[in-house]
Design a protein around this motif. Structure first.
Motif, PDB file in Angstrom:
ATOM      1  N   TRP A 254      52.230  -4.841 -55.334  1.00  0.00           N
ATOM      2  CA  TRP A 254      53.037  -3.471 -55.835  1.00  0.00           C
ATOM      3  C   TRP A 254      54.480  -4.602 -55.799  1.00  0.00           C
ATOM      4  CZ3 TRP A 254      53.918  -1.306 -60.085  1.00  0.00           C
ATOM      5  CH2 TRP A 254      55.007  -0.537 -60.219  1.00  0.00           C
ATOM      6  N   GLU A 255      54.760  -5.381 -54.699  1.00  0.00           N
ATOM      7  CA  GLU A 255      56.144  -5.503 -54.408  1.00  0.00           C
ATOM      8  C   GLU A 255      56.020  -7.048 -55.038  1.00  0.00           C
ATOM      9  OE1 GLU A 255      56.971  -6.080 -49.952  1.00  0.00           O
ATOM     10  OE2 GLU A 255      56.511  -3.818 -50.222  1.00  0.00           O
TER      11      GLU A 255
ATOM     12  N   ASN B  68      57.275  10.108 -59.386  1.00  0.00           N
ATOM     13  CA  ASN B  68      58.391   9.613 -59.600  1.00  0.00           C
ATOM     14  C   ASN B  68      59.659  10.296 -58.666  1.00  0.00           C
ATOM     15  OD1 ASN B  68      61.479  11.136 -61.007  1.00  0.00           O
ATOM     16  ND2 ASN B  68      60.731  10.034 -63.174  1.00  0.00           N
ATOM     17  N   ARG B  69      60.384   8.622 -58.842  1.00  0.00           N
ATOM     18  CA  ARG B  69      61.519   8.957 -57.594  1.00  0.00           C
ATOM     19  C   ARG B  69      62.105  10.132 -57.523  1.00  0.00           C
ATOM     20  NH1 ARG B  69      61.084   4.976 -53.939  1.00  0.00           N
ATOM     21  NH2 ARG B  69      60.259   3.618 -55.118  1.00  0.00           N
ATOM     22  N   LYS B  70      62.810  10.555 -58.572  1.00  0.00           N
ATOM     23  CA  LYS B  70      63.814  11.729 -59.266  1.00  0.00           C
ATOM     24  C   LYS B  70      63.457  13.377 -58.792  1.00  0.00           C
ATOM     25  CE  LYS B  70      66.837   8.770 -61.709  1.00  0.00           C
ATOM     26  NZ  LYS B  70      66.896   8.118 -63.049  1.00  0.00           N
ATOM     27  N   THR B  71      62.150  13.457 -59.216  1.00  0.00           N
ATOM     28  CA  THR B  71      61.199  14.471 -59.482  1.00  0.00           C
ATOM     29  C   THR B  71      60.342  14.966 -57.760  1.00  0.00           C
ATOM     30  OG1 THR B  71      59.845  13.921 -60.263  1.00  0.00           O
ATOM     31  CG2 THR B  71      61.560  14.736 -62.140  1.00  0.00           C
ATOM     32  N   LEU B  72      59.896  13.459 -57.359  1.00  0.00           N
ATOM     33  CA  LEU B  72      58.924  13.754 -56.403  1.00  0.00           C
ATOM     34  C   LEU B  72      57.970  14.134 -56.955  1.00  0.00           C
ATOM     35  CD1 LEU B  72      61.441  13.803 -53.539  1.00  0.00           C
ATOM     36  CD2 LEU B  72      61.110  11.985 -54.732  1.00  0.00           C
ATOM     37  N   LYS B  73      57.205  13.905 -57.921  1.00  0.00           N
ATOM     38  CA  LYS B  73      56.597  14.906 -58.533  1.00  0.00           C
ATOM     39  C   LYS B  73      55.550  13.243 -59.321  1.00  0.00           C
ATOM     40  CE  LYS B  73      58.321  19.957 -59.305  1.00  0.00           C
ATOM     41  NZ  LYS B  73      58.328  20.329 -60.531  1.00  0.00           N
TER      42      LYS B  73
ATOM     43  N   GLN C 220      53.875  11.092 -62.057  1.00  0.00           N
ATOM     44  CA  GLN C 220      54.282  10.533 -62.707  1.00  0.00           C
ATOM     45  C   GLN C 220      52.943  10.193 -63.958  1.00  0.00           C
ATOM     46  OE1 GLN C 220      57.592  10.197 -64.133  1.00  0.00           O
ATOM     47  NE2 GLN C 220      57.040   9.501 -66.571  1.00  0.00           N
ATOM     48  N   ARG C 221      53.201  10.148 -64.808  1.00  0.00           N
ATOM     49  CA  ARG C 221      51.957   9.889 -65.866  1.00  0.00           C
ATOM     50  C   ARG C 221      52.487   8.195 -65.776  1.00  0.00           C
ATOM     51  NH1 ARG C 221      48.191  10.897 -69.265  1.00  0.00           N
ATOM     52  NH2 ARG C 221      47.375  11.120 -70.754  1.00  0.00           N
ATOM     53  N   ILE C 222      51.087   7.381 -66.091  1.00  0.00           N
ATOM     54  CA  ILE C 222      51.728   6.189 -66.178  1.00  0.00           C
ATOM     55  C   ILE C 222      51.476   5.404 -67.365  1.00  0.00           C
ATOM     56  CG2 ILE C 222      50.434   3.510 -65.078  1.00  0.00           C
ATOM     57  CD1 ILE C 222      48.909   5.019 -63.281  1.00  0.00           C
ATOM     58  N   GLY C 223      53.584   5.027 -67.545  1.00  0.00           N
ATOM     59  CA  GLY C 223      53.716   4.188 -69.600  1.00  0.00           C
ATOM     60  C   GLY C 223      53.621   2.954 -68.929  1.00  0.00           C
ATOM     61  N   ASP C 224      53.736   2.970 -70.411  1.00  0.00           N
ATOM     62  CA  ASP C 224      53.566   1.280 -70.964  1.00  0.00           C
ATOM     63  C   ASP C 224      54.498   0.268 -69.659  1.00  0.00           C
ATOM     64  OD1 ASP C 224      52.106   1.994 -72.902  1.00  0.00           O
ATOM     65  OD2 ASP C 224      53.328   1.402 -74.099  1.00  0.00           O
ATOM     66  N   ASP C 225      55.954   1.002 -69.298  1.00  0.00           N
ATOM     67  CA  ASP C 225      56.050   0.437 -68.052  1.00  0.00           C
ATOM     68  C   ASP C 225      55.710  -0.606 -67.165  1.00  0.00           C
ATOM     69  OD1 ASP C 225      56.640   2.545 -67.528  1.00  0.00           O
ATOM     70  OD2 ASP C 225      58.262   2.604 -66.986  1.00  0.00           O
ATOM     71  N   VAL C 226      54.967   0.008 -66.779  1.00  0.00           N
ATOM     72  CA  VAL C 226      54.285   0.341 -65.328  1.00  0.00           C
ATOM     73  C   VAL C 226      53.012  -0.447 -65.961  1.00  0.00           C
ATOM     74  CG1 VAL C 226      52.992   1.575 -63.128  1.00  0.00           C
ATOM     75  CG2 VAL C 226      54.909   2.078 -63.898  1.00  0.00           C
TER      76      VAL C 226
ATOM     77  N   PRO D 182      63.154  -4.622 -60.456  1.00  0.00           N
ATOM     78  CA  PRO D 182      63.834  -3.239 -59.514  1.00  0.00           C
ATOM     79  C   PRO D 182      63.874  -1.926 -60.517  1.00  0.00           C
ATOM     80  CG  PRO D 182      64.980  -5.783 -59.672  1.00  0.00           C
ATOM     81  CD  PRO D 182      63.271  -5.910 -60.618  1.00  0.00           C
ATOM     82  N   GLU D 183      63.792  -2.539 -61.273  1.00  0.00           N
ATOM     83  CA  GLU D 183      63.766  -0.987 -61.936  1.00  0.00           C
ATOM     84  C   GLU D 183      62.716   0.303 -62.121  1.00  0.00           C
ATOM     85  OE1 GLU D 183      66.114  -4.138 -64.202  1.00  0.00           O
ATOM     86  OE2 GLU D 183      63.807  -3.860 -63.998  1.00  0.00           O
ATOM     87  N   LEU D 184      61.632  -0.859 -61.963  1.00  0.00           N
ATOM     88  CA  LEU D 184      60.175  -0.071 -61.886  1.00  0.00           C
ATOM     89  C   LEU D 184      60.030   1.004 -60.266  1.00  0.00           C
ATOM     90  CD1 LEU D 184      57.435  -1.583 -63.349  1.00  0.00           C
ATOM     91  CD2 LEU D 184      58.727   0.607 -63.648  1.00  0.00           C
TER      92      LEU D 184
END
Length: 136
Positions: free
Chosen positions: A42-43, A113-118, A120-126, A48-50
């Motif tokens: 993964w690293e 999700n780092r902000k919500t700690l919930k 996160q649906r895997i979107g196109d970016d990932v 960096p954004e992800l």
């Protein structure tokens, strides 16, 4: 065009600290290696954004032990991204000694999700970093 899960591999030598009382690699060490190669991969592929937006947590490990590794054995650990959808992604891991399969595993990861700690649906970016397009 088809999509193939991104892959990664590394080599390692079995050390004394990897062994259990029976002088073969301890099952807990295999779990650590499975986790480590997944995180290293993964690293390697992430941006960096992800990294700033998400992290992964393990939901499940499935491990089949097919052979044993001993002190000094040279091992190859391979991983690739498997079935992915919703909030989950499966990573397949294979550990070989001299091209003989010793361990095969599947680990189910959940994207957080780092902000919500919930979850996160895997979107196109990932998906773009988890899968690579190939010509047929």
């Amino acid at each position: 065009m088809s999509k193939k899960g991104a892959s990664y591999q590394k080599e390692l030598i079995v050390e004394k600290g990897h062994l259990d009382d029976l002088n073969h690699v301890n099952n807990v060490v295999y779990v650590r290696w499975i986790n480590d190669i997944s995180e290293e991969h993964w690293e390697q592929i992430t941006t960096p954004e992800l990294e700033n937006d998400y992290f992964w947590v393990v939901l499940r490990h499935e491990i089949d032990y097919l052979g044993q590794a001993l002190l000094g054995d040279a091992l190859t650990i391979k991983t690739r991204v498997g079935e992915t959808g919703g909030v989950k992604s499966v990573r397949e891991i294979y550990i070989y000694k001299n091209q003989s399969l010793l361990v095969k595993a599947k680990t189910t990861w959940c994207l957080i999700n780092r902000k919500t700690l919930k979850p996160q649906r895997i979107g196109d970016d990932v998906l773009k970093v988890l899968f690579v397009s190939e010509s047929l």
